[in-house]
Design an enzyme around this catalytic site. Structure first.
Site, short mmCIF file in Angstrom:
data_model
loop_
_atom_site.label_atom_id
_atom_site.label_comp_id
_atom_site.label_asym_id
_atom_site.label_seq_id
_atom_site.Cartn_x
_atom_site.Cartn_y
_atom_site.Cartn_z
N ARG A 1 0.85 -1.21 0.00
CA ARG A 1 0.00 0.00 0.00
C ARG A 1 0.88 1.25 0.00
O ARG A 1 0.60 2.22 -0.69
CB ARG A 1 -0.92 -0.01 1.22
CG ARG A 1 -2.10 -0.97 1.07
CD ARG A 1 -3.13 -0.77 2.15
NE ARG A 1 -2.76 -1.41 3.38
CZ ARG A 1 -3.23 -2.60 3.80
NH1 ARG A 1 -4.12 -3.26 3.08
NH2 ARG A 1 -2.84 -3.13 4.93
N PHE B 1 -11.74 -3.61 -5.64
CA PHE B 1 -11.74 -4.45 -4.44
C PHE B 1 -11.11 -3.65 -3.28
O PHE B 1 -10.15 -4.08 -2.66
CB PHE B 1 -10.97 -5.76 -4.64
CG PHE B 1 -11.36 -6.52 -5.90
CD1 PHE B 1 -12.47 -7.34 -5.91
CD2 PHE B 1 -10.60 -6.41 -7.07
CE1 PHE B 1 -12.82 -8.06 -7.05
CE2 PHE B 1 -10.95 -7.11 -8.21
CZ PHE B 1 -12.06 -7.94 -8.21
N ASP C 1 -16.05 -1.58 -4.45
CA ASP C 1 -16.15 -2.84 -3.70
C ASP C 1 -17.62 -3.27 -3.71
O ASP C 1 -18.51 -2.43 -3.85
CB ASP C 1 -15.67 -2.67 -2.25
CG ASP C 1 -15.26 -4.00 -1.61
OD1 ASP C 1 -14.04 -4.27 -1.55
OD2 ASP C 1 -16.15 -4.76 -1.19
N SER C 2 -17.85 -4.57 -3.57
CA SER C 2 -19.23 -5.04 -3.57
C SER C 2 -19.83 -5.03 -2.17
O SER C 2 -21.02 -5.29 -2.00
CB SER C 2 -19.28 -6.46 -4.15
OG SER C 2 -18.44 -7.30 -3.38
N ASP D 1 -6.88 -5.86 -6.37
CA ASP D 1 -6.51 -6.71 -5.23
C ASP D 1 -7.72 -7.57 -4.86
O ASP D 1 -8.36 -7.35 -3.83
CB ASP D 1 -6.07 -5.83 -4.05
CG ASP D 1 -5.62 -6.67 -2.86
OD1 ASP D 1 -5.22 -7.84 -3.06
OD2 ASP D 1 -5.67 -6.16 -1.72
N CYS E 1 -3.79 -13.30 -4.09
CA CYS E 1 -3.50 -13.91 -2.77
C CYS E 1 -3.91 -15.37 -2.78
O CYS E 1 -4.07 -15.99 -1.74
CB CYS E 1 -4.20 -13.15 -1.65
SG CYS E 1 -5.99 -13.14 -1.81
N1 SAH Z 1 -7.21 -4.13 -1.08
C1 SAH Z 1 -7.87 -4.31 0.18
C2 SAH Z 1 -8.24 -5.75 0.44
C3 SAH Z 1 -9.15 -6.36 -0.59
S1 SAH Z 1 -10.01 -7.74 -0.02
C4 SAH Z 1 -7.00 -3.75 1.29
O1 SAH Z 1 -5.86 -3.35 1.02
O2 SAH Z 1 -7.45 -3.71 2.43
C5 SAH Z 1 -11.10 -8.11 -1.29
C6 SAH Z 1 -12.33 -7.23 -1.36
O3 SAH Z 1 -13.02 -7.58 -2.54
C7 SAH Z 1 -13.34 -7.36 -0.24
O4 SAH Z 1 -13.58 -6.10 0.34
C8 SAH Z 1 -14.64 -7.86 -0.91
O5 SAH Z 1 -15.80 -7.26 -0.38
C9 SAH Z 1 -14.41 -7.42 -2.32
N2 SAH Z 1 -15.07 -8.19 -3.39
C10 SAH Z 1 -15.14 -9.53 -3.53
N3 SAH Z 1 -15.71 -9.85 -4.72
C11 SAH Z 1 -16.00 -8.68 -5.34
C12 SAH Z 1 -16.56 -8.35 -6.60
N4 SAH Z 1 -16.94 -9.30 -7.47
N5 SAH Z 1 -16.70 -7.04 -6.91
C13 SAH Z 1 -16.31 -6.08 -6.05
N6 SAH Z 1 -15.75 -6.34 -4.86
C14 SAH Z 1 -15.59 -7.62 -4.50
#
Ligand code: SAH
Length: 405
Positions: A221, A237, A259-260, A309, A349
């Site tokens: 980050r 995400f 984000d979803s 991510d 990941c």
């Molecule tokens: N980059 C973030 C962590 C991401 S975790 C950080 O640094 O903290 C993955 C995220 O993807 C979660 O918040 C989850 O809600 C979201 N997610 C999962 N599937 C998704 C989709 N199809 N569309 C949008 N968001 C999604």
């Protein structure tokens, strides 16, 4: 002590110090060990190999505590292992010293992973430190068996105010363990405030993902933030705004975060306010990334930087093919939405997709997008998530920073 005797020729991975004994390698179990109890692992000629925690229902029938015949598995042993984990984090500056209080000598960071399971020679045990609150996650019969002993040692050594337990990961079911989410010691709050790279974040330790925050991305980050200055950034995400706020704080022109999860986005906005990072340039959008990338493509929207991510698409190698399709799809679309000279920061990941496969997938995405791009940096999990050389499964997070020509 109960004994677990291996079939002939099945000791090889233990001789390489890999800590898992699979059920198929076991010839006999003697002495009726209970779940999590320590067993002596012997080869087919009855030579000592290791002491391990027994897990009767799991495919991973035993996880090694020690390969040293002279070492007993007891509270002192666990305390020594915890001391080693603390010493490593002290060497990074996250703790003042292994024996002193919590106070970090890195005032811009007070949240980090204290114990990273197999890679810290404490199989199945994860402990994250959020200021003076610890979050404890037990994922194996062995760490479950020693749960109270471990909690007492941690509380004393870290001088923590409280410990919350997040033993609610699905993999517990494979070990025959119940799901647990609640207080382990003291009175932990449901939400804590942490500092990461000088930014403040609220973390829902009782209900957030994993133990509340993706600590493994801390250095990434920071790095991605540094590259975001003066850029129009799309963060896909975004969860609670980790990458978004680093980019905004580093001077990005605009940051659109997707984000979803409505809950994650609402906390992300609280985090933005906490850091006084508000304004027209910072936009939070609840949407499915797969769909919104297509929408942006159809609208011909472009960005200078895109961060991908996603959650884990493949926990195991058997799911790699399906995961590969998911990664290819979003990376291909991202390459299309990037302006010339733009940067793609893309992560995986998934334990089931290794670094070389991930790079191949991203290369395939660039090719199909009709784009020329170079990798300018390889990223991985932050060093408080070490990777034991004997346990390559510990290397799960990989990232590429790609520059589009
Ligand atoms: N980059 C973030 C962590 C991401 S975790 C950080 O640094 O903290 C993955 C995220 O993807 C979660 O918040 C989850 O809600 C979201 N997610 C999962 N599937 C998704 C989709 N199809 N569309 C949008 N968001 C999604």
């Amino acid at each position: 002590m109960a004994e677990l005797i291996l079939k002939a020729e099945r000791e090889k991975s233990l001789l390489r110090r890999h800590p898992w004994v699979f059920s198929g390698a076991v010839e006999t179990v003697r002495g009726n060990p209970q779940p999590g109890q320590t067993v002596e692992v012997l080869d087919s000629k009855k030579h000592f190999l290791a002491r391990a925690a027994y897990s009767p229902v799991s495919q991973i029938r035993a996880r090694v505590w020690t390969f040293d015949e002279n070492e007993q598995v007891d509270a002192e042993f666990l305390a020594r292992r915890i001391d080693s984990a603390l010493a490593l984090r002290s060497s990074f500056g996250y703790l003042a010293s292994s024996s002193e209080s919590q106070a970090s000598s890195q005032p811009d960071c007070d949240a980090f992973r204290l114990i990273h399971a197999e890679s810290d020679l404490l199989p199945g045990l994860i402990v994250d430190c959020y200021g003076d609150v610890l979050v404890f996650q037990s994922l194996s019969a062995g760490s479950e068996y020693w749960r109270d002993v471990l909690a007492d040692i941690l509380l004393a050594k870290m001088r923590a105010s409280a410990i919350h337990e997040r033993s609610d990961a699905d993999v517990r079911e494979l070990e025959g363990l119940p799901i647990r989410n609640g207080v382990l010691r003291g009175s932990p709050p449901a939400q804590v405030a942490i500092t990461e790279n000088g930014l403040r974040f609220l973390v829902n330790i009782a209900s957030g993902h994993k133990t509340g925050f993706y600590l493994d991305q801390r250095l990434n980050r920071k790095r991605v933030g540094e590259l975001a200055k003066d850029k129009d950034v799309l963060n896909c995400f975004c969860y609670t705004g980790g990458f978004s706020l680093h980019a905004a704080a580093a001077g990005a022109r605009s940051v659109l975060s997707v984000d979803s999860s409505a809950d994650a986005l609402s906390l992300a906005q609280e985090n933005a306010a906490l850091n006084r990072l508000t304004g027209d340039g910072l936009i939070w959008r609840e949407a499915d990334v797969f769909q919104i990338l297509r929408k942006f493509r159809d609208e011909r929207r472009t960005f200078d930087m895109i961060i991908l991510d996603p959650p884990k698409f493949a926990a195991t190698f058997s799911q790699a093919e399906k995961a590969a399709r998911g990664y290819k799809d979003i990376n291909l679309l991202a390459f299309k939405l990037l302006r010339s000279g733009g940067i793609l920061a893309t992560f995986s990941c998934s334990g089931g997709v290794d670094a070389s496969l991930f790079q191949k997938i991203v290369a395939g995405a660039a090719l199909d997008a009709g784009v020329d791009a170079s990798i300018i940096e390889h990223l991985e999990q932050s060093p408080d998530h070490p990777i034991s050389l004997h346990f390559p499964e510990g290397a799960y997070l990989k990232g590429l920073i790609c520059l589009k020509k």
